[in-house]
Design an enzyme around this catalytic site. Structure first.
Site, PDB file in Angstrom:
ATOM      1  N   CYS A   1     -16.686   1.654   0.997  1.00  0.00           N
ATOM      2  CA  CYS A   1     -15.295   0.883   0.929  1.00  0.00           C
ATOM      3  C   CYS A   1     -14.845   0.942   2.594  1.00  0.00           C
ATOM      4  O   CYS A   1     -14.124   0.139   3.208  1.00  0.00           O
ATOM      5  CB  CYS A   1     -13.938   1.179   0.300  1.00  0.00           C
TER       6      CYS A   1
ATOM      7  N   GLN B   1     -10.144  -3.772  -2.969  1.00  0.00           N
ATOM      8  CA  GLN B   1     -11.589  -3.286  -2.554  1.00  0.00           C
ATOM      9  C   GLN B   1     -12.654  -3.585  -3.510  1.00  0.00           C
ATOM     10  O   GLN B   1     -13.635  -4.194  -3.113  1.00  0.00           O
ATOM     11  CB  GLN B   1     -11.314  -1.827  -2.217  1.00  0.00           C
TER      12      GLN B   1
ATOM     13  N   ARG C   1       1.048  -1.171  -0.092  1.00  0.00           N
ATOM     14  CA  ARG C   1       0.047  -0.104  -0.095  1.00  0.00           C
ATOM     15  C   ARG C   1       0.868   1.324   0.008  1.00  0.00           C
ATOM     16  O   ARG C   1       1.752   1.419   1.032  1.00  0.00           O
ATOM     17  CB  ARG C   1      -0.913   0.032   1.093  1.00  0.00           C
TER      18      ARG C   1
ATOM     19  N   ASP D   1     -17.412   7.410  -1.169  1.00  0.00           N
ATOM     20  CA  ASP D   1     -16.182   7.445  -0.391  1.00  0.00           C
ATOM     21  C   ASP D   1     -16.092   8.578   0.215  1.00  0.00           C
ATOM     22  O   ASP D   1     -16.598   9.519   0.090  1.00  0.00           O
ATOM     23  CB  ASP D   1     -14.836   6.838  -1.492  1.00  0.00           C
TER      24      ASP D   1
ATOM     25  N   ARG E   1     -13.677  -8.497   2.015  1.00  0.00           N
ATOM     26  CA  ARG E   1     -12.214  -7.834   1.579  1.00  0.00           C
ATOM     27  C   ARG E   1     -11.339  -9.225   2.005  1.00  0.00           C
ATOM     28  O   ARG E   1     -10.462  -9.656   1.043  1.00  0.00           O
ATOM     29  CB  ARG E   1     -11.546  -6.873   2.422  1.00  0.00           C
TER      30      ARG E   1
ATOM     31  N   HIS F   1      -7.634   0.881  -5.995  1.00  0.00           N
ATOM     32  CA  HIS F   1      -7.606   0.021  -4.996  1.00  0.00           C
ATOM     33  C   HIS F   1      -8.478  -1.295  -5.462  1.00  0.00           C
ATOM     34  O   HIS F   1      -9.492  -1.400  -5.001  1.00  0.00           O
ATOM     35  CB  HIS F   1      -8.609   0.789  -4.047  1.00  0.00           C
TER      36      HIS F   1
END
Ligand code: CP
Ligand code: NVA
Length: 304
Positions: free
Chosen positions: A262, A135, A105, A223, A290, A132
Site C-alpha cells: 500500500c 486501499q 482518516r 506492509d 487509489r 483501510h
C-alpha cells in the site's frame, strides 16, 4: 450504514455485498478509461479530515474529486475540533450543512461510525487503526488489471496482520479468494475477525510459516512493520524480521505472482529493494489506482 439512514456511507468492506463492491470497481474502471472526462460533481464539495498523516489518500481524493468537477476542503490534525472542542457527532451535523461528502482518516474505528451516524451526507473511511477499505478496493482493481479475476486466486500476506491486512481479510470473503497470512502470534488477526470469516465460510488461513503461505500464491503482499499508531518499533522489527518479502520468498510464489504494497514502504525491512523495484512489483499502478477506485466509491456514495 445505520438501518434508518438512506445515506450511502463507505465504511468497511465487509458491510457491503459482493454486487455493491463489484459495481464500485466497475464504475472505477469506466471512469479510469472515460475519454470524455465526465464532471458530475460540479458544485459539490468533499471534506477530507486527517487526524493522521497521508500522501496518497490526500492527493488521490483531492485530484480525483477535482477531476470529477468537484471542490475539496482538507482539514488536518489539530486545526479541526473533531472529538476535542466538540463531539464527533456535532462535527458531522455541522459539516453536513456545508459539504456533500466527508472522508475521515482517524485512529479509532468508532469515530468513523459516530460521524456516519450523525452526518446527513456520506462518510468514507480513509483508514483507521483497524481498517483501510479504500486501499484494498484499489488493490483488487490493480490485481484484476494485471492478472484477471481475483475469484479463486491465492493471495499471500506476510508480516503484521494490521489495518491493511484486516481489509484484505474482508475482501477475501467478499471477492471469494484464498488469503494466507503469515505472521507472528503476537500480531495475528483478531479472534473477532477470524470468527466472522468462519461464519461467512471464507478461506483465510493464518500460519507462522511464510514459505508455506507463499507457495504458489498469485500475489505477495506486505506492509510496514510499524504503523502510524504503533509505539513499539524495536519489538516489532525483531518479531517481523523473518517475514520479509525478498527474492527467495517471491521465488516460492507462482512464477507470474505480483508484488503489492500500500506504501509507504521501507526497503530492506518488510520488502527487499530487489522485489520492491523488480519486475513483479505493481506498486506504482496500485498507488495510482487509489484515485480510480475512490472515484468509484465517490460515485456510489453520491448516487441517490
Ligand atoms: N497507502 C496510503 O494510504 O498512503 P498514505 O498514508 O500516504 O495516504
Ligand atoms: N499500516 C499502515 C498503513 C499506511 C497507509 C499504517 O496504518 O500506518
Amino acid at each position: 450504514m445505520s438501518a434508518a439512514s438512506p445515506v450511502r456511507h463507505f465504511l468497511d468492506i465487509h458491510q457491503y455485498d459482493t454486487a455493491t463492491l463489484r459495481a464500485i470497481l466497475d464504475r472505477a474502471l469506466t471512469l479510469k478509461h472515460a475519454k470524455d472526462h465526465p464532471q458530475p460533481y460540479r458544485g459539490k464539495t468533499l471534506a477530507l479530515i486527517f487526524e493522521k498523516p497521508s500522501t496518497r489518500t490526500r492527493v488521490s481524493f483531492e485530484v480525483g474529486m477535482r477531476q470529477l468537477g468537484g471542490e475539496v476542503i482538507t482539514l488536518t490534525g489539530k486545526e479541526i475540533q473533531l472529538g476535542h472542542g466538540e463531539t464527533i457527532a456535532d462535527t458531522g451535523r455541522v459539516l453536513s450543512r456545508f459539504v456533500d461528502i466527508i472522508m475521515l482518516r482517524t485512529n479509532d474505528e468508532a469515530k468513523v461510525h459516530e460521524l456516519a451516524e450523525a452526518a446527513t451526507v456520506p462518510v468514507i473511511n480513509g483508514l483507521t487503526d483497524v481498517s483501510h477499505p479504500c486501499q484494498i478496493m484499489a488493490d483488487i482493481l490493480t490485481f484484476e488489471e494485471h492478472r484477471g479475476p481475483i475469484q479463486g486466486k491465492t493471495v499471500c500476506w506476510t508480516g503484521d496482520a494490521n489495518n491493511v491486512c484486516q481489509s484484505w481479510i474482508h475482501a477475501a470473503v467478499r471477492f471469494d479468494f484464498e488469503l494466507r497470512i503469515a505472521c507472528p502470534q503476537e500480531l495475528e488477526p483478531s479472534a473477532k475477525t477470524m470468527a466472522w470469516v468462519a461464519a461467512e465460510g471464507g478461506r483465510v488461513h493464518v500460519t507462522r510459516d511464510p514459505d508455506a503461505a507463499a507457495a504458489g500464491a498469485h500475489a505477495m503482499v506486505t506492509d510496514t512493520w510499524v504503523s502510524m499508531h504503533n509505539k513499539d518499533a524495536e519489538r516489532r522489527h525483531a518479531l517481523l524480521k523473518p517475514y520479509q518479502i525478498n527474492e527467495r520468498l517471491m521465488g516460492l510464489a507462482s512464477s507470474d505472482a505480483i508484488f503489492m504494497h500500500c506504501l509507504p514502504a521501507h526497503r530492506g525491512e518488510e520488502v527487499s529493494a530487489a522485489v520492491m523495484d523488480g519486475p513483479q512489483s505493481v506498486i506504482w499502478d496500485e498507488a495510482e489506482n487509489r484515485m480510480h477506485a475512490q472515484k468509484g466509491i465517490l460515485n456510489w456514495c453520491l448516487t441517490p
